[in-house]
Design an enzyme around this catalytic site. Structure first.
Site, short mmCIF file in Angstrom:
data_model
loop_
_atom_site.label_atom_id
_atom_site.label_comp_id
_atom_site.label_asym_id
_atom_site.label_seq_id
_atom_site.Cartn_x
_atom_site.Cartn_y
_atom_site.Cartn_z
N ASN A 158 0.85 -1.19 0.00
CA ASN A 158 0.00 0.00 0.00
C ASN A 158 0.88 1.24 0.00
OD1 ASN A 158 -2.36 -1.47 0.12
ND2 ASN A 158 -2.65 -1.21 2.31
N ASP A 216 -4.73 -5.55 2.71
CA ASP A 216 -5.90 -6.36 3.03
C ASP A 216 -5.77 -7.80 2.55
OD1 ASP A 216 -7.28 -4.23 4.25
OD2 ASP A 216 -7.99 -3.51 2.31
N LYS A 269 11.89 -16.50 -9.00
CA LYS A 269 11.26 -15.45 -9.79
C LYS A 269 10.32 -16.03 -10.84
CE LYS A 269 12.29 -11.61 -12.92
NZ LYS A 269 13.35 -10.87 -13.63
N PHE A 319 -6.64 4.60 11.83
CA PHE A 319 -6.63 5.59 10.75
C PHE A 319 -7.50 5.07 9.61
CE2 PHE A 319 -3.33 7.67 12.97
CZ PHE A 319 -3.16 8.93 12.39
N LYS A 379 -16.08 2.17 10.32
CA LYS A 379 -14.85 1.45 10.64
C LYS A 379 -14.61 1.45 12.14
CE LYS A 379 -9.93 1.23 9.40
NZ LYS A 379 -8.87 1.77 8.50
N LYS A 417 -14.67 -2.12 14.24
CA LYS A 417 -13.38 -2.56 14.77
C LYS A 417 -13.19 -2.17 16.23
CE LYS A 417 -11.61 -2.68 10.12
NZ LYS A 417 -10.46 -2.61 9.22
#
Length: 438
Positions: A246, A315, A325, A359, A373, A377
């Protein structure tokens, strides 16, 4: 610290008078015996009935409205006070106080009291910085009057600058700190040195050197607390050279860790992938994946008092990680993902004494998503930011957030440095943490 304290709350005629209702309510909820005195101008912005309902005491505004024949009201209130707080304080009342004028109920009571006095200015930025106002404030501070520095932001007049009344929650914290430091139960003039309280319930450098440099010590609002801060973006490996992550520079989490330490906390910083330099002198643990971060947090969980989850946790992760690879092919490739552990939700549903701050980086419907949220949570606070706002968010030095609890928005923090955002967030969190230290 406020239980049983008699606080005279003086409200003067500025648009910020509407905040006095919240301030009165919070002081009363803390156990203070609040008696409100309003100026005639203040009644143009908020009603006596509102303040009477919140304080559960009669509201005074007229010097000649004597309700008890056995006492003179302004003298009785002046003598009973443990503290006189003027919030908001206009340039007019500050000028009256500086020059010893007494032409209404509030100014007369202020002149008659020997209790400590605290003033929270609120006015247009140009009025606030006018030499006459600055000199009047300097005069008051030299006499031992305590000032609560106004905040910066968009003012009701349309200007942007310093002059916004400090938030009620911060003012209450400042008052609590004052009584804690004084340790006094009796009446009488405070023996403390003149002080100027900054926007985080801390003593800070006053404009035009209104206080000495030695009085600039930061209030240790998190002294003795153990705080976990997470930062950066987690990495979920696809193969040895590729991964999912992210956006996150780690700057917000690093700012929170730095400020928490400055506020007296013992900080354990858990950082994933970051591009910013971590703060020095703080316990730092590097992790990579969401599972790694979860395990690191759990190792500190039982002994901590607060967790601030500022990290951008992925997530999902690949179901299988290639050991070598993956070679490019002419046709498409399918990557199967599985859900990662939701660290914030897991902590929220297992917390006991811990205070949990999350956050929410959003692009739309910020309030709806943030409160949803927080409730799902089981967080204590959520700091939501719109990542589409130019100059804030990922990689930027500044941020703008809205802080929510279950009742809705607690505070809107306009664009400012991430350290200042962190300081305001942690001040609110520190004020809400209860119980013993762990």
């Amino acid at each position: 610290m406020l239980k049983g304290k008699v606080i005279i709350l003086g409200i003067t005629g500025g648009i910020a008078a509407y905040k006095a209702a919240t301030l009165c309510s919070k002081l009363t909820q803390k156990g203070a015996d609040v008696h409100v005195i309003m100026t005639a101008s203040a009644k143009e912005f908020i009603t006596e009935l509102t303040l009477q309902s919140l304080s559960r005491n009669p509201v005074y505004s007229d010097t000649f409205d004597e309700r008890e024949p056995s006492v003179v009201s302004h003298i009785h209130l002046a003598d009973a006070a443990d503290l006189v707080l003027v919030a908001p304080a206009t340039a007019n009342i500050i000028g009256k106080m500086a020059h010893g004028l007494a032409d209404d109920m509030l100014s007369t009571t202020l002149l008659a009291t020997t209790a400590p006095i605290m003033v929270a200015p609120a006015m247009n930025v140009h009025m606030y910085t006018h030499p006459a106002v600055m000199q009047n404030m300097e005069t008051l501070v030299s006499r031992g009057v305590m000032m609560i520095e106004p905040g910066e932001g968009l003012l009701a007049c349309g200007y942007v600058g310093k002059g916004r009344l400090e938030e009620p929650e911060t003012i209450v914290q400042t008052i609590e700190r004052f009584f804690e430091q004084q340790g006094q139960d009796g009446k009488g003039q405070s023996k403390s040195e003149p002080r100027w309280f900054g926007g985080e319930a801390t003593e800070s450098q006053a404009p035009e050197s209104l206080v000495n440099e030695d009085d600039n010590e930061n209030e240790m609002l998190l002294s003795g607390r153990k705080v976990i801060v997470t930062a950066g973006g987690t990495i979920e490996r696809i193969d040895p050279v590729r991964y999912i992550t992210n956006d996150s520079s780690g700057k917000m989490g690093f700012a929170i860790a730095k400020v928490a330490q400055e506020m007296g906390a013992e900080v354990h910083l858990i950082a994933a992938n970051t591009s910013a330099e971590p703060p020095s002198g703080i316990s730092l643990e590097r992790v990579q994946s969401a599972e790694d971060m979860y395990a690191a947090v759990l190792r500190q969980w039982e002994a901590c008092d607060m967790v601030v989850m500022a990290a951008a946790v992925a997530d999902y992760r690949p179901r299988e990680v290639a050991q070598t690879k993956i070679k490019k092919k002419d046709n498409d490739i399918t990557l199967e993902l599985v859900k990662n552990v939701d660290i914030l939700e897991s902590l929220g549903h297992s917390k006991k004494h811990q205070f949990l701050v999350g956050f929410a980086a959003e692009t739309e419907n910020m309030e709806t998503y943030a409160i949803d949220k927080l409730e799902r949570k089981n967080c204590d606070l959520i700091a939501a930011n719109d990542v589409t706002v130019e100059g804030t968010g990922f990689g930027a030095d500044d941020n703008a957030v809205q802080i929510y609890d279950r009742g809705g928005m607690v505070e809107r923090i306009p664009v400012q440095s991430k350290e200042e955002v962190a300081r305001k967030l942690l001040t609110i969190a520190a004020g809400r943490m209860g119980g013993v230290l762990h």
